[in-house]
Design a protein around this motif. Sequence first.
Motif, PDB file in Angstrom:
ATOM      1  N   LEU A  77       0.829  -1.214   0.000  1.00 49.18           N
ATOM      2  CA  LEU A  77       0.000   0.000   0.000  1.00 49.18           C
ATOM      3  C   LEU A  77       0.859   1.257   0.000  1.00 49.18           C
ATOM      4  O   LEU A  77       0.532   2.244  -0.653  1.00 49.18           O
ATOM      5  CB  LEU A  77      -0.899  -0.026   1.244  1.00 49.18           C
ATOM      6  CG  LEU A  77      -1.772   1.193   1.470  1.00 49.18           C
ATOM      7  CD1 LEU A  77      -2.877   1.222   0.447  1.00 49.18           C
ATOM      8  CD2 LEU A  77      -2.330   1.199   2.863  1.00 49.18           C
ATOM      9  N   SER A  78       2.010   1.189   0.710  1.00 46.51           N
ATOM     10  CA  SER A  78       2.816   2.394   0.866  1.00 46.51           C
ATOM     11  C   SER A  78       3.311   2.902  -0.484  1.00 46.51           C
ATOM     12  O   SER A  78       3.405   4.115  -0.687  1.00 46.51           O
ATOM     13  CB  SER A  78       3.997   2.105   1.782  1.00 46.51           C
ATOM     14  OG  SER A  78       4.731   1.023   1.277  1.00 46.51           O
ATOM     15  N   TYR A  79       3.593   1.993  -1.425  1.00 44.14           N
ATOM     16  CA  TYR A  79       4.046   2.426  -2.752  1.00 44.14           C
ATOM     17  C   TYR A  79       3.012   3.331  -3.399  1.00 44.14           C
ATOM     18  O   TYR A  79       3.327   4.388  -3.948  1.00 44.14           O
ATOM     19  CB  TYR A  79       4.302   1.225  -3.663  1.00 44.14           C
ATOM     20  CG  TYR A  79       5.534   0.418  -3.332  1.00 44.14           C
ATOM     21  CD1 TYR A  79       6.125   0.504  -2.082  1.00 44.14           C
ATOM     22  CD2 TYR A  79       6.102  -0.419  -4.279  1.00 44.14           C
ATOM     23  CE1 TYR A  79       7.237  -0.236  -1.772  1.00 44.14           C
ATOM     24  CE2 TYR A  79       7.227  -1.171  -3.982  1.00 44.14           C
ATOM     25  CZ  TYR A  79       7.780  -1.077  -2.718  1.00 44.14           C
ATOM     26  OH  TYR A  79       8.880  -1.816  -2.425  1.00 44.14           O
ATOM     27  N   GLY A  92       5.239  12.568   2.773  1.00 50.33           N
ATOM     28  CA  GLY A  92       5.893  11.293   3.038  1.00 50.33           C
ATOM     29  C   GLY A  92       5.849  10.955   4.520  1.00 50.33           C
ATOM     30  O   GLY A  92       5.575   9.818   4.913  1.00 50.33           O
ATOM     31  N   LEU A  93       6.107  11.974   5.340  1.00 51.61           N
ATOM     32  CA  LEU A  93       6.099  11.769   6.791  1.00 51.61           C
ATOM     33  C   LEU A  93       4.714  11.365   7.274  1.00 51.61           C
ATOM     34  O   LEU A  93       4.564  10.420   8.067  1.00 51.61           O
ATOM     35  CB  LEU A  93       6.536  13.075   7.464  1.00 51.61           C
ATOM     36  CG  LEU A  93       7.149  12.960   8.854  1.00 51.61           C
ATOM     37  CD1 LEU A  93       8.444  12.189   8.764  1.00 51.61           C
ATOM     38  CD2 LEU A  93       7.383  14.333   9.434  1.00 51.61           C
ATOM     39  N   VAL A  94       3.701  12.067   6.773  1.00 52.39           N
ATOM     40  CA  VAL A  94       2.322  11.767   7.184  1.00 52.39           C
ATOM     41  C   VAL A  94       1.951  10.345   6.801  1.00 52.39           C
ATOM     42  O   VAL A  94       1.384   9.588   7.601  1.00 52.39           O
ATOM     43  CB  VAL A  94       1.350  12.786   6.545  1.00 52.39           C
ATOM     44  CG1 VAL A  94      -0.080  12.325   6.705  1.00 52.39           C
ATOM     45  CG2 VAL A  94       1.529  14.148   7.158  1.00 52.39           C
ATOM     46  N   LEU A 114       0.787   4.933   8.177  1.00 51.74           N
ATOM     47  CA  LEU A 114       0.897   3.511   7.862  1.00 51.74           C
ATOM     48  C   LEU A 114       1.277   2.696   9.084  1.00 51.74           C
ATOM     49  O   LEU A 114       0.845   1.557   9.250  1.00 51.74           O
ATOM     50  CB  LEU A 114       1.938   3.298   6.768  1.00 51.74           C
ATOM     51  CG  LEU A 114       1.462   3.510   5.342  1.00 51.74           C
ATOM     52  CD1 LEU A 114       2.623   3.399   4.392  1.00 51.74           C
ATOM     53  CD2 LEU A 114       0.395   2.510   4.986  1.00 51.74           C
ATOM     54  N   SER A 115       2.100   3.301   9.973  1.00 47.48           N
ATOM     55  CA  SER A 115       2.550   2.542  11.138  1.00 47.48           C
ATOM     56  C   SER A 115       1.384   2.268  12.091  1.00 47.48           C
ATOM     57  O   SER A 115       1.434   1.338  12.890  1.00 47.48           O
ATOM     58  CB  SER A 115       3.651   3.315  11.866  1.00 47.48           C
ATOM     59  OG  SER A 115       3.132   4.513  12.362  1.00 47.48           O
ATOM     60  N   LYS A 116       0.319   3.090  11.991  1.00 44.81           N
ATOM     61  CA  LYS A 116      -0.829   2.888  12.883  1.00 44.81           C
ATOM     62  C   LYS A 116      -1.895   2.006  12.254  1.00 44.81           C
ATOM     63  O   LYS A 116      -2.883   1.664  12.895  1.00 44.81           O
ATOM     64  CB  LYS A 116      -1.440   4.243  13.234  1.00 44.81           C
ATOM     65  CG  LYS A 116      -0.592   5.026  14.206  1.00 44.81           C
ATOM     66  CD  LYS A 116      -1.185   6.377  14.489  1.00 44.81           C
ATOM     67  CE  LYS A 116      -0.268   7.166  15.391  1.00 44.81           C
ATOM     68  NZ  LYS A 116      -0.540   8.601  15.310  1.00 44.81           N
TER      69      LYS A 116
END
Lengths: 100, 167
Positions: A4-6, B106-108, B113-115
């Motif tokens: 998903l991050s991509y 990118g930071l957001v 994503l980590s949560k």
Amino acid sequence: MVPLSYYLFLSGLIFTIGVLGFLVRRNLLVMFMCIELMLNGVNLFLVSLARKFGSMDGQIFVFLIMTVAAAEAAVGLAIIIAFFRNKKSANVDDLNLMKW
Amino acid sequence: MEFLIFFIAAIILVFASVLVVVQRNPVHSALFLIAALCAQAILYLLLNATFLAVIQIIVYAGAIMVLFLFVIMLLNLKKDEFGPERRKAQSFFGILFAVLLLMELGLVVKIGLSKLTPADASLSFDFGGVQLVGKSLFTDYLFPFELTSVLLLVAMVGAIVLAKKKL
């Protein structure tokens, strides 16, 4: 399965390119296209998150955004035509009627 | 295989988007924007959004971009009417702001994503197809859907009035 991050970073990149074009260019038409680029970055973001959560809501949002983009393009381009008739130019620097 | 398609589409998308910004001729910008929209339709297909991929090509790359090209041809800009582009200070601050924005986004995304729960939701058979989109559109989102019809009517009237010869 592509992570998903991509997709999210890609949509952020597209949005940033749109913002950059909007800030740097002086041509009204190209600035308008950059707005479309920004909308597309957001659309990609919503679709990838809809895929992640397995929910249709994100895709409905994208559908509605496309409708709004169509309406916006029609009205915006009409404004550009009206501006061009008056000033014979498509450069934002000539939009200075309200400048004191 | 999916990775390969993703990277090809992503590279086309990014390069076409950059070319939209750097081309001097608006017609070239519009054509590269069409390429970018088509590449994005491929990404939609990879994300199981088949209906949206078709709509993207028909409505966006078809209808909206044709409108853009019509207007560009209607204005019939000469080479010297492209105007002075890219003042130095403006470019500098524009690029600076864009880089900052990219880092922030990118930071957001990274923090968000980590949560997020790691597992992907299981998809129904027809996810993203016409049937599910239509069902959602005509039940949960009926009111917004009806409102878009008003929006399109207003846009149509507005465009006709604005583009009249004598404003």
